[in-house]
Design a protein around this motif. Structure first.
Motif, mmCIF file in Angstrom:
data_model
loop_
_atom_site.group_PDB
_atom_site.id
_atom_site.type_symbol
_atom_site.label_atom_id
_atom_site.label_comp_id
_atom_site.label_asym_id
_atom_site.label_seq_id
_atom_site.Cartn_x
_atom_site.Cartn_y
_atom_site.Cartn_z
ATOM 1 N N SER A 50 0.868 -1.180 0.000
ATOM 2 C CA SER A 50 0.000 0.000 0.000
ATOM 3 C C SER A 50 0.903 1.228 0.000
ATOM 4 O O SER A 50 1.888 1.260 0.761
ATOM 5 C CB SER A 50 -0.868 -0.026 1.271
ATOM 6 N N THR A 51 0.607 2.202 -0.813
ATOM 7 C CA THR A 51 1.469 3.392 -0.825
ATOM 8 C C THR A 51 1.372 4.135 0.508
ATOM 9 O O THR A 51 2.334 4.752 0.944
ATOM 10 C CB THR A 51 1.132 4.346 -2.001
ATOM 11 N N ASN A 52 0.209 4.073 1.177
ATOM 12 C CA ASN A 52 0.112 4.710 2.498
ATOM 13 C C ASN A 52 1.016 3.998 3.505
ATOM 14 O O ASN A 52 1.685 4.644 4.315
ATOM 15 C CB ASN A 52 -1.332 4.696 3.014
ATOM 16 N N GLN A 90 -1.117 -2.290 -6.107
ATOM 17 C CA GLN A 90 -1.015 -2.493 -4.651
ATOM 18 C C GLN A 90 -1.577 -3.876 -4.323
ATOM 19 O O GLN A 90 -2.586 -4.299 -4.898
ATOM 20 C CB GLN A 90 -1.828 -1.444 -3.894
ATOM 21 N N GLY A 129 -4.116 -2.581 -0.848
ATOM 22 C CA GLY A 129 -4.569 -1.186 -0.873
ATOM 23 C C GLY A 129 -5.588 -0.935 0.235
ATOM 24 O O GLY A 129 -6.483 -1.746 0.458
ATOM 25 N N LYS A 130 -5.416 0.181 0.932
ATOM 26 C CA LYS A 130 -6.287 0.501 2.072
ATOM 27 C C LYS A 130 -7.361 1.509 1.684
ATOM 28 O O LYS A 130 -7.056 2.573 1.137
ATOM 29 C CB LYS A 130 -5.444 1.168 3.180
ATOM 30 N N GLY A 131 -8.607 1.170 2.008
ATOM 31 C CA GLY A 131 -9.684 2.142 1.852
ATOM 32 C C GLY A 131 -10.034 2.706 3.213
ATOM 33 O O GLY A 131 -9.382 2.390 4.213
ATOM 34 N N ARG A 132 -11.062 3.528 3.268
ATOM 35 C CA ARG A 132 -11.483 4.078 4.552
ATOM 36 C C ARG A 132 -12.299 3.055 5.316
ATOM 37 O O ARG A 132 -12.788 2.086 4.744
ATOM 38 C CB ARG A 132 -12.283 5.360 4.334
ATOM 39 N N TRP A 191 -8.884 -1.506 -0.937
ATOM 40 C CA TRP A 191 -9.022 -0.690 -2.152
ATOM 41 C C TRP A 191 -8.493 -1.511 -3.331
ATOM 42 O O TRP A 191 -7.328 -1.905 -3.342
ATOM 43 C CB TRP A 191 -8.234 0.613 -2.008
ATOM 44 N N LYS A 235 -18.286 6.607 -8.175
ATOM 45 C CA LYS A 235 -16.998 7.048 -7.622
ATOM 46 C C LYS A 235 -15.824 6.694 -8.543
ATOM 47 O O LYS A 235 -15.679 5.552 -8.962
ATOM 48 C CB LYS A 235 -16.844 6.356 -6.271
ATOM 49 N N GLY A 244 -10.992 7.895 -4.446
ATOM 50 C CA GLY A 244 -11.160 7.933 -2.997
ATOM 51 C C GLY A 244 -9.881 8.463 -2.364
ATOM 52 O O GLY A 244 -8.784 8.270 -2.900
ATOM 53 N N VAL A 277 -4.236 8.632 -2.312
ATOM 54 C CA VAL A 277 -5.245 8.886 -3.342
ATOM 55 C C VAL A 277 -5.274 7.726 -4.341
ATOM 56 O O VAL A 277 -4.233 7.299 -4.847
ATOM 57 C CB VAL A 277 -4.917 10.198 -4.117
ATOM 58 N N GLY A 278 -6.464 7.230 -4.607
ATOM 59 C CA GLY A 278 -6.645 6.219 -5.649
ATOM 60 C C GLY A 278 -7.591 6.777 -6.698
ATOM 61 O O GLY A 278 -8.678 7.248 -6.356
HETATM 62 C C1 BTN Z 1 -11.620 5.323 0.177
HETATM 63 O O1 BTN Z 1 -11.971 4.351 0.873
HETATM 64 O O2 BTN Z 1 -12.419 5.921 -0.543
HETATM 65 C C2 BTN Z 1 -10.189 5.776 0.192
HETATM 66 C C3 BTN Z 1 -9.361 4.983 -0.756
HETATM 67 C C4 BTN Z 1 -7.900 5.414 -0.816
HETATM 68 C C5 BTN Z 1 -7.096 4.517 -1.712
HETATM 69 C C6 BTN Z 1 -5.700 5.018 -1.912
HETATM 70 S S1 BTN Z 1 -4.846 4.150 -3.181
HETATM 71 C C7 BTN Z 1 -3.355 4.922 -2.729
HETATM 72 C C8 BTN Z 1 -3.328 4.995 -1.214
HETATM 73 N N1 BTN Z 1 -2.759 3.774 -0.682
HETATM 74 C C9 BTN Z 1 -3.658 3.036 -0.046
HETATM 75 O O3 BTN Z 1 -3.435 1.937 0.469
HETATM 76 N N2 BTN Z 1 -4.839 3.675 -0.038
HETATM 77 C C10 BTN Z 1 -4.776 4.942 -0.704
#
Ligand code: BTN
Length: 279
Positions: A31-33, A55, A58-61, A66, A135, A138, A159-160
């Protein structure tokens, strides 16, 4: 890499002063975060950009994941080491959403691609960008505070953006889309990222100069999809409906309730869900 999305191409397109000047690019990362969080403790500068083509986690909220397939989308995180008080960090999500929407328009204009009125990007307060009611982007803003030294903290803005045409998993098919899926145009990911970063840098500097969002509050409200629409506020103290009127200069959403009173809704405190479809 199957298109022009690689570090040197990106560096060549970036005309910013500080945003993304230090740049880490990965073909694939969890994940970039997460990677930004690992790097942020080290000697990275304010504005460092962490980008990946794919990723694996990938992490969402709200603890969601993600979708992050390779060769399709933008996944990036900007590391900010600001000298303002932590309470202002929530506004950075709004600065970023504004930058993504305006950056997208800039790329369309520069590639002479027409963006039909009903395909323009809109901000769904506070974290999402939508096109045609679904969407495309995110934003996940995280605050990293050093437990041993609370004055040592930074912001990770993840940001994705769904760029190319793609199939989405069953569970999100009704609410997720891509720029290409809606407009038929496949933008260069490198160009789009460079344009987003340029608008981000300008908007961030304005935000720092004023100490709030007032420099682009009106422009933000012009592209706020919730504006003048009925929304349902999922306040833990009790759900209510009202009409969203726009944001304040510090980023709260103004809701006019049926009795004529206006309340300010804070991002993170409540969720706002429209009652017409996704928006
Ligand atoms: C959401 O849930 O709407 C937020 C999504 C955010 C996704 C981006 S992709 C790049 C960055 N790295 C992650 O793991 N998540 C964010």
């Amino acid at each position: 890499m199957k298109d022009d999305y690689e570090i040197n191409k990106l560096k060549g397109l970036l005309h910013t002063k500080w945003a993304g000047r230090q740049l880490f690019f990965y073909e694939s990362i969890d994940s970039t975060n997460k990677q930004a969080s690992r790097l942020a403790g080290a000697n990275v500068v304010h504005g460092t950009l962490v980008v990946a083509d794919a990723q694996t986690a990938g992490k969402g909220r709200h603890g969601r994941s993600w979708e992050s397939p390779e060769d399709k989308n933008l996944y990036f995180t900007i590391i900010l080491k600001p000298d303002f008080e932590q309470a202002k960090a929530a506004m950075i999500t709004l600065v970023t959403a504004y930058a993504v929407a305006e950056g997208m328009k800039k790329t369309f204009a520069q590639e002479n691609a027409t963006l039909a009125q009903d395909k323009k990007p809109w901000i769904k307060w506070p974290n999402d960008i939508i096109i045609g009611e679904k969407k495309v982007c995110g934003i996940l803003t995280e605050l990293n505070i050093n437990a041993k030294d609370p004055k040592d903290w930074h912001i990770l803005v993840g940001v994705g953006v769904n760029v190319k045409d793609q199939d989405f998993p069953e569970e999100i098919i009704g609410k997720a889309t891509s720029i290409c899926g809606e407009t038929g145009v496949t933008l260069s990911r490198s160009k789009l990222l460079a344009d987003i970063l340029e608008v981000f840098e300008e908007s961030y500097e304005e935000f720092m100069r004023k100490g709030d969002l007032s420099s682009f509050q009106d422009a933000y409200n012009e592209i706020l999809v919730n504006r003048n629409r009925e929304v349902c506020v999922l306040d833990p103290k009790g759900e209510y409906t009202g009409v969203a009127k726009g944001i304040t200069n510090t980023g709260e959403l103004l809701i006019e309730r049926t009795d004529g009173t206006v309340t300010e809704v804070y991002a993170g405190e409540v969720s706002v869900r429209g009652i017409y479809g996704y928006v």
